[in-house]
Design a protein around this motif. Structure first.
Motif, PDB file in Angstrom:
ATOM      1  N   THR A   1       0.852  -1.085  -0.143  1.00 16.22           N
ATOM      2  CA  THR A   1      -0.103   0.105  -0.048  1.00 16.22           C
ATOM      3  C   THR A   1       0.874   1.465   0.123  1.00 16.22           C
ATOM      4  O   THR A   1       1.950   1.231   0.304  1.00 16.22           O
ATOM      5  CB  THR A   1      -0.970   0.136   1.214  1.00 16.22           C
ATOM      6  N   GLY A   2       0.190   2.367  -0.538  1.00 13.51           N
ATOM      7  CA  GLY A   2       0.897   3.766  -0.356  1.00 13.51           C
ATOM      8  C   GLY A   2       0.180   4.869  -0.372  1.00 13.51           C
ATOM      9  O   GLY A   2      -1.051   4.650  -0.766  1.00 13.51           O
ATOM     10  N   HIS A   3       0.628   5.989  -0.083  1.00 11.06           N
ATOM     11  CA  HIS A   3      -0.033   7.218   0.013  1.00 11.06           C
ATOM     12  C   HIS A   3       0.835   8.114  -0.939  1.00 11.06           C
ATOM     13  O   HIS A   3       1.787   8.102  -0.918  1.00 11.06           O
ATOM     14  CB  HIS A   3       0.003   7.920   1.300  1.00 11.06           C
TER      15      HIS A   3
ATOM     16  N   LEU B   1      10.105   4.641  -7.739  1.00 12.67           N
ATOM     17  CA  LEU B   1       9.921   4.091  -6.606  1.00 12.67           C
ATOM     18  C   LEU B   1      11.034   3.122  -6.317  1.00 12.67           C
ATOM     19  O   LEU B   1      11.148   2.403  -5.266  1.00 12.67           O
ATOM     20  CB  LEU B   1       8.607   3.596  -6.181  1.00 12.67           C
TER      21      LEU B   1
ATOM     22  N   PHE C   1       8.858  -1.500  -6.407  1.00 11.66           N
ATOM     23  CA  PHE C   1       7.806  -0.587  -6.288  1.00 11.66           C
ATOM     24  C   PHE C   1       7.218  -0.018  -7.361  1.00 11.66           C
ATOM     25  O   PHE C   1       5.914   0.378  -7.417  1.00 11.66           O
ATOM     26  CB  PHE C   1       7.893   0.278  -4.957  1.00 11.66           C
TER      27      PHE C   1
ATOM     28  N   TYR D   1      -0.813   0.283  -9.968  1.00 17.13           N
ATOM     29  CA  TYR D   1      -1.549   0.236  -8.434  1.00 17.13           C
ATOM     30  C   TYR D   1      -2.983   0.666  -8.645  1.00 17.13           C
ATOM     31  O   TYR D   1      -3.319   1.239  -9.527  1.00 17.13           O
ATOM     32  CB  TYR D   1      -0.898   1.196  -7.602  1.00 17.13           C
TER      33      TYR D   1
END
Length: 74
Positions: A14-16, A36, A40, A44
Motif C-alpha cells: 500500500t502507499g499514499h 520508486l 515498487f 496500483y
C-alpha cells in the motif's frame, strides 16, 4: 471466503501519494507509479482519493493505492 482472501491479498503493498491536481485519479482506477525502485514501480489500484484546492498550494490530489505484490527483482 475466496472473495475476502482476494480483497486482503490486494492490499499486500500500500502507499499514499500527493500530486498536482488530476481529476482522472478516481477510486477504482489504476495508476502507474514510477521512480520508486524496481520493487515498487508499476500499476496500483486507487482505493482512496481526495481532491483539494487552497490559495497556497492550489489544486492537489491525495491518494491511497494498493496492489497484491512486489515488482520484478530481475
Amino acid at each position: 471466503a475466496e472473495a475476502e482472501y482476494c480483497n486482503i491479498a490486494r492490499r499486500f503493498v500500500t502507499g499514499h501519494g500527493l500530486c498536482q491536481g488530476d481529476g482522472r485519479i478516481r477510486v477504482g482506477t489504476e495508476i502507474s507509479l514510477q521512480g520508486l525502485g524496481r520493487l515498487f514501480d508499476g500499476e496500483y489500484y486507487v482505493s482512496e482519493v481526495r481532491h483539494m484546492f487552497d490559495r497556497q498550494q492550489g489544486y492537489q490530489t491525495r491518494f491511497v493505492v494498493e496492489r497484491p505484490g512486489l515488482g520484478s527483482e530481475g
